[in-house]
Motif scaffolding. Structure first.
Motif, mmCIF file in Angstrom:
data_model
loop_
_atom_site.group_PDB
_atom_site.id
_atom_site.type_symbol
_atom_site.label_atom_id
_atom_site.label_comp_id
_atom_site.label_asym_id
_atom_site.label_seq_id
_atom_site.Cartn_x
_atom_site.Cartn_y
_atom_site.Cartn_z
ATOM 1 N N LEU A 244 45.369 28.335 -115.142
ATOM 2 C CA LEU A 244 45.490 29.046 -113.872
ATOM 3 C C LEU A 244 45.221 28.111 -112.701
ATOM 4 N N GLN A 245 44.176 27.306 -112.807
ATOM 5 C CA GLN A 245 43.823 26.382 -111.738
ATOM 6 C C GLN A 245 44.889 25.306 -111.562
ATOM 7 N N ARG B 194 45.363 34.106 -120.164
ATOM 8 C CA ARG B 194 45.624 32.791 -119.589
ATOM 9 C C ARG B 194 44.319 32.008 -119.463
ATOM 10 N N GLN C 4 51.693 24.461 -107.573
ATOM 11 C CA GLN C 4 52.486 25.247 -106.630
ATOM 12 C C GLN C 4 52.276 24.807 -105.194
ATOM 13 N N GLN C 5 51.135 24.188 -104.901
ATOM 14 C CA GLN C 5 50.831 23.742 -103.551
ATOM 15 C C GLN C 5 51.346 22.335 -103.264
ATOM 16 N N ASP D 133 47.890 37.437 -117.638
ATOM 17 C CA ASP D 133 46.619 37.119 -116.991
ATOM 18 C C ASP D 133 45.411 37.533 -117.836
ATOM 19 N N TYR E 163 58.469 24.829 -115.107
ATOM 20 C CA TYR E 163 57.644 23.624 -115.011
ATOM 21 C C TYR E 163 57.738 22.787 -116.283
ATOM 22 N N TRP F 101 49.164 19.619 -115.785
ATOM 23 C CA TRP F 101 49.472 21.037 -115.942
ATOM 24 C C TRP F 101 49.925 21.358 -117.365
ATOM 25 N N THR G 96 48.054 25.487 -112.371
ATOM 26 C CA THR G 96 49.280 26.097 -111.851
ATOM 27 C C THR G 96 49.199 26.276 -110.344
ATOM 28 N N ARG G 97 48.071 26.726 -109.858
ATOM 29 C CA ARG G 97 47.896 26.904 -108.418
ATOM 30 C C ARG G 97 47.994 25.568 -107.687
ATOM 31 N N SER G 98 47.417 24.523 -108.264
ATOM 32 C CA SER G 98 47.481 23.205 -107.647
ATOM 33 C C SER G 98 48.907 22.688 -107.612
#
Length: 277
Positions: free
Chosen positions: A25-26, A20, A32-33, A17, A145, A176, A28-30
């Motif tokens: 980061l953004q 990164r 994962q959802q 972190d 991923y 991603w 990856t979060r998208s």
């Protein structure tokens, strides 16, 4: 007489972190959802798939270690020390297209593969930059991923879903992957600790060859990258730039060069060296 190269900082305790890239980061979060992602990972990346990739690689490539191409193995070992990582397996594979890639499914048996043509193109510090870039995927736990993206690109017949879900997943994965590359370029810089080395790799992959490599000018390529970065005079040029990224597995080389030059000059990069050096 060539000047002595300084010893790089060993970044003990380095966390992913800390370097990164925000777009990684953004993205990856998208990802994962995204609904259904967990089920797809379970179906595509089970133990059988992992074993297939591993057996194919160990049967068709040359493993690099302390007894086989030890000078390249030592580049890997040093890069792992700098990034505070365990040393993964490393292979070289005959292929005319300069490339490198990482497999790390479910965090087991991670390995890196270098194409033979890549070794023909690059100098040892540049080879280490490539290794560090691939190690960045391991440091940031990109492996699952990445492997899923590779499988999606190989064949649509492997996907247990179809239609809009598949297309949306593929588009989001490719976005991603492009974002993750910016993070791994930073890992390459943290190991080489010289921006021109990383930019030289990007330049040679963009338009180099064994005959041309020694004649290419990193400063001129970086100036080219700055020129591209400034071509935002009107909305049409901005839209054309966005269209250039559609379907690509990697960001444009000039964008990566410009981004790594900026980070090299940033306080964040210097603070990481000071904190862990």
């Amino acid at each position: 007489m060539r000047p002595m190269q300084r010893e790089p900082h060993i970044l003990l305790g380095l966390r992913a972190d800390q370097f990164r890239h925000p777009v990684d980061l953004q993205a990856t979060r998208s990802l994962q959802q995204l609904p259904g992602l967990g089920l797809l990972i379970q179906n595509l990346l089970g133990s059988t798939a992992e074993q297939v990739f591993y057996l194919d690689n160990i049967a068709s490539s040359i493993q690099i270690n302390e007894h086989q191409l030890p000078e390249i193995h030592q580049l890997l070992v040093q890069a792992c020390r700098i990034l505070d990582l365990e040393v993964p397996q490393l292979y070289v594979r005959q292929n005319p297209v300069p490339n490198a890639y990482t497999f790390a499914m479910q965090g087991k048996k991670p390995f890196i593969v270098l194409h033979s043509s890549l070794l023909d193109l690059l100098e040892p510090p540049e080879i280490q930059a490539v290794l560090a870039h691939e190690l960045g995927h391991l440091k940031c736990n990109h492996g699952v991923y990445l492997t899923m993206a590779n499988i999606l690109m190989l064949s649509t017949s492997l996907i247990p879903f179809g239609g809009l879900f598949y297309q949306a997943l593929q588009d989001q994965l490719m976005h991603w992957v492009r974002c993750a590359e910016f993070t791994c370029d930073r890992a390459a810089l943290l190991v080489t600790q010289e921006a021109k080395t990383v930019i030289s790799v990007l330049m040679k992959l963009c338009g180099g060859s064994p005959q041309l490599a020694a004649k290419l000018n990193v400063d001129a390529f970086l100036e080219q990258a700055r020129t591209y970065d400034e071509l935002d005079d009107d909305l049409w040029q901005v839209e054309l730039k966005q269209m250039q990224n559609v379907g690509r597995t990697h960001p444009l080389p000039v964008l990566r060069a410009r981004e790594i030059d900026r980070w090299f000059r940033s306080n964040t990069y210097q603070q990481i060296l000071e904190l862990h050096g």
